[in-house]
Design an enzyme around this catalytic site. Sequence first.
Site, PDB file in Angstrom:
ATOM      1  N   MET A  30       0.845  -1.202   0.000  1.00 46.29           N
ATOM      2  CA  MET A  30       0.000   0.000   0.000  1.00 46.29           C
ATOM      3  C   MET A  30       0.880   1.252   0.000  1.00 46.29           C
ATOM      4  O   MET A  30       0.409   2.350   0.327  1.00 46.29           O
ATOM      5  CB  MET A  30      -0.939  -0.010   1.208  1.00 46.29           C
ATOM      6  CG  MET A  30      -1.904  -1.193   1.159  1.00 46.29           C
ATOM      7  SD  MET A  30      -3.412  -0.943   2.100  1.00 46.29           S
ATOM      8  CE  MET A  30      -2.753  -0.719   3.729  1.00 46.29           C
ATOM      9  N   GLY A  36      11.003  -2.385   5.520  1.00 44.05           N
ATOM     10  CA  GLY A  36      10.245  -3.642   5.481  1.00 44.05           C
ATOM     11  C   GLY A  36       9.806  -3.958   4.062  1.00 44.05           C
ATOM     12  O   GLY A  36      10.033  -5.064   3.551  1.00 44.05           O
ATOM     13  N   HIS A  37       9.187  -2.970   3.402  1.00 46.11           N
ATOM     14  CA  HIS A  37       8.781  -3.160   2.004  1.00 46.11           C
ATOM     15  C   HIS A  37      10.006  -3.462   1.130  1.00 46.11           C
ATOM     16  O   HIS A  37       9.977  -4.344   0.274  1.00 46.11           O
ATOM     17  CB  HIS A  37       8.126  -1.890   1.453  1.00 46.11           C
ATOM     18  CG  HIS A  37       6.855  -1.493   2.124  1.00 46.11           C
ATOM     19  ND1 HIS A  37       6.748  -0.355   2.898  1.00 46.11           N
ATOM     20  CD2 HIS A  37       5.630  -2.070   2.153  1.00 46.11           C
ATOM     21  CE1 HIS A  37       5.503  -0.240   3.338  1.00 46.11           C
ATOM     22  NE2 HIS A  37       4.810  -1.274   2.917  1.00 46.11           N
ATOM     23  N   GLN A  61     -10.279  -2.570   2.494  1.00 42.03           N
ATOM     24  CA  GLN A  61      -9.765  -3.236   3.684  1.00 42.03           C
ATOM     25  C   GLN A  61      -9.642  -2.289   4.880  1.00 42.03           C
ATOM     26  O   GLN A  61      -9.204  -2.698   5.950  1.00 42.03           O
ATOM     27  CB  GLN A  61      -8.435  -3.933   3.396  1.00 42.03           C
ATOM     28  CG  GLN A  61      -7.242  -3.016   3.233  1.00 42.03           C
ATOM     29  CD  GLN A  61      -6.012  -3.778   2.771  1.00 42.03           C
ATOM     30  OE1 GLN A  61      -5.952  -4.242   1.636  1.00 42.03           O
ATOM     31  NE2 GLN A  61      -5.032  -3.937   3.645  1.00 42.03           N
ATOM     32  N   GLY A 148       5.004 -10.029   4.403  1.00 41.45           N
ATOM     33  CA  GLY A 148       5.820  -9.847   5.605  1.00 41.45           C
ATOM     34  C   GLY A 148       5.240 -10.586   6.807  1.00 41.45           C
ATOM     35  O   GLY A 148       4.021 -10.611   7.000  1.00 41.45           O
ATOM     36  N   ASP A 151       2.701  -8.915   9.339  1.00 36.54           N
ATOM     37  CA  ASP A 151       1.251  -9.144   9.295  1.00 36.54           C
ATOM     38  C   ASP A 151       1.023 -10.654   9.252  1.00 36.54           C
ATOM     39  O   ASP A 151       0.597 -11.213   8.229  1.00 36.54           O
ATOM     40  CB  ASP A 151       0.656  -8.444   8.073  1.00 36.54           C
ATOM     41  CG  ASP A 151       0.866  -6.938   8.149  1.00 36.54           C
ATOM     42  OD1 ASP A 151       0.119  -6.269   8.862  1.00 36.54           O
ATOM     43  OD2 ASP A 151       1.834  -6.440   7.529  1.00 36.54           O
ATOM     44  N   LEU A 185       8.857  -1.799  11.736  1.00 37.48           N
ATOM     45  CA  LEU A 185       8.599  -0.730  10.769  1.00 37.48           C
ATOM     46  C   LEU A 185       7.176  -0.862  10.250  1.00 37.48           C
ATOM     47  O   LEU A 185       6.685  -1.970  10.017  1.00 37.48           O
ATOM     48  CB  LEU A 185       9.584  -0.813   9.601  1.00 37.48           C
ATOM     49  CG  LEU A 185      11.059  -0.620   9.920  1.00 37.48           C
ATOM     50  CD1 LEU A 185      11.858  -0.477   8.623  1.00 37.48           C
ATOM     51  CD2 LEU A 185      11.293   0.602  10.790  1.00 37.48           C
ATOM     52  N   ARG A 188       2.385   3.336   9.205  1.00 38.49           N
ATOM     53  CA  ARG A 188       1.632   4.121  10.192  1.00 38.49           C
ATOM     54  C   ARG A 188       2.529   4.735  11.275  1.00 38.49           C
ATOM     55  O   ARG A 188       2.084   5.633  11.992  1.00 38.49           O
ATOM     56  CB  ARG A 188       0.550   3.263  10.847  1.00 38.49           C
ATOM     57  CG  ARG A 188      -0.600   2.928   9.914  1.00 38.49           C
ATOM     58  CD  ARG A 188      -1.735   2.247  10.648  1.00 38.49           C
ATOM     59  NE  ARG A 188      -2.889   2.040   9.787  1.00 38.49           N
ATOM     60  CZ  ARG A 188      -3.074   0.996   8.997  1.00 38.49           C
ATOM     61  NH1 ARG A 188      -2.172   0.034   8.977  1.00 38.49           N
ATOM     62  NH2 ARG A 188      -4.141   0.890   8.223  1.00 38.49           N
TER      63      ARG A 188
HETATM   64  P1  AMP Z   1       1.580  -2.695   3.569  1.00 41.41           P
HETATM   65  O1  AMP Z   1       2.070  -1.695   2.576  1.00 41.41           O
HETATM   66  O2  AMP Z   1       1.593  -2.211   4.980  1.00 41.41           O
HETATM   67  O3  AMP Z   1       0.283  -3.358   3.155  1.00 41.41           O
HETATM   68  O4  AMP Z   1       2.664  -3.873   3.563  1.00 41.41           O
HETATM   69  C1  AMP Z   1       3.033  -4.512   2.365  1.00 41.41           C
HETATM   70  C2  AMP Z   1       3.807  -5.755   2.714  1.00 41.41           C
HETATM   71  O5  AMP Z   1       4.956  -5.396   3.476  1.00 41.41           O
HETATM   72  C3  AMP Z   1       2.990  -6.733   3.584  1.00 41.41           C
HETATM   73  O6  AMP Z   1       3.234  -8.062   3.139  1.00 41.41           O
HETATM   74  C4  AMP Z   1       3.546  -6.488   4.956  1.00 41.41           C
HETATM   75  O7  AMP Z   1       3.441  -7.623   5.809  1.00 41.41           O
HETATM   76  C5  AMP Z   1       5.004  -6.173   4.642  1.00 41.41           C
HETATM   77  N1  AMP Z   1       5.607  -5.436   5.753  1.00 41.41           N
HETATM   78  C6  AMP Z   1       5.094  -4.361   6.398  1.00 41.41           C
HETATM   79  N2  AMP Z   1       5.913  -3.975   7.411  1.00 41.41           N
HETATM   80  C7  AMP Z   1       6.953  -4.836   7.405  1.00 41.41           C
HETATM   81  C8  AMP Z   1       8.133  -4.960   8.208  1.00 41.41           C
HETATM   82  N3  AMP Z   1       8.394  -4.141   9.217  1.00 41.41           N
HETATM   83  N4  AMP Z   1       8.989  -5.979   7.919  1.00 41.41           N
HETATM   84  C9  AMP Z   1       8.734  -6.833   6.889  1.00 41.41           C
HETATM   85  N5  AMP Z   1       7.650  -6.754   6.096  1.00 41.41           N
HETATM   86  C10 AMP Z   1       6.759  -5.770   6.347  1.00 41.41           C
END
Ligand code: AMP
Length: 300
Positions: A30, A36-37, A61, A148, A151, A185, A188
Amino acid sequence: MNLVTTVAELRAVLREPQRAGRTIGLVPTMGAFHEGHLSLMRRARAECDVVVVSLFVNPSQFNDAADLIGYPRDAERDAARASDIGVHYLFAPAVEEVYPPGFATTVSVGGLTDTLEGRHRGRAHFDGVTTVVTKLFNMVGPDVAYFGQKDAQQALVIRRLVRDLDMPVRIEVCPTIREPDGLALSSRNAHLSPDDRARAAALHRALDAVQRAVAAGERDPAAARLPALAALRAAQIEPEYLELVSTRTLVPVDRIDGEILAVVAARVGATRLIDNRLIQPSPNPDREVATVATAAPTTA
Ligand code: AMP
């Protein structure tokens, strides 16, 4: 790196590599990229011939309109960071491209979604996730998709979705990337005030406290939660949930006999954060010695 905004264009650019049998890796996101990303993208880059990163703040969502409106967005910076990593395609569709007028289909996974995030954010949250991920898989046709551990429930739900609907995609779950003080990380985190940011590290300390209790021999989940609750309370954080659950079913465990997942969700100021940690009961000392003794020659 190429920016793609329509499904037709995405299919057109992927047709040739797919026909040539090149592996396609997908990283659904997103946006508001952090390390992390980027770790997911690097892993995809190392393992796949072609890497597609999707950037779509999926309205369906979000259970909270203010959360959706205030969700951090920085498309230009995201594109630059993805490009630096060597991502081939950044797929950033508009909401109408994903949900055209008359859109009426929901993909829903039962069971695993009833608890934890599903219970606290409502049924629509995971329905939104599984519907958009199904669509992304159909749009991209990836061989591998990267998620990741941060989640953890989402990753389990996606694995179940793929298995139940025979989707021809391998799911890889990558470790949680953290700040030096342990805070996971998250996009938010940008909303945290300096004071809340300092307090937020207590979520990680709470999960560590469960690990320490279990390592010290505690096998009663209620007792293992106590030091974790104390760590949160010391930071004036009241958890929405703090549970020790099965890594397979997410049901709270009666006893800590094997690997479990400690999961926590809490509001820190106005920002809702989640974290989790896999916890292994410590092996008994005799077995530890035996493992070291037998492992040494094979690793030499
Ligand atoms: P999001 O943009 O928050 O929907 O996250 C996109 C992907 O990045 C999802 O698969 C998350 O689980 C993963 N993700 C978010 N934060 C982290 C993190 N700190 N370490 C590893 N993966 C992450």
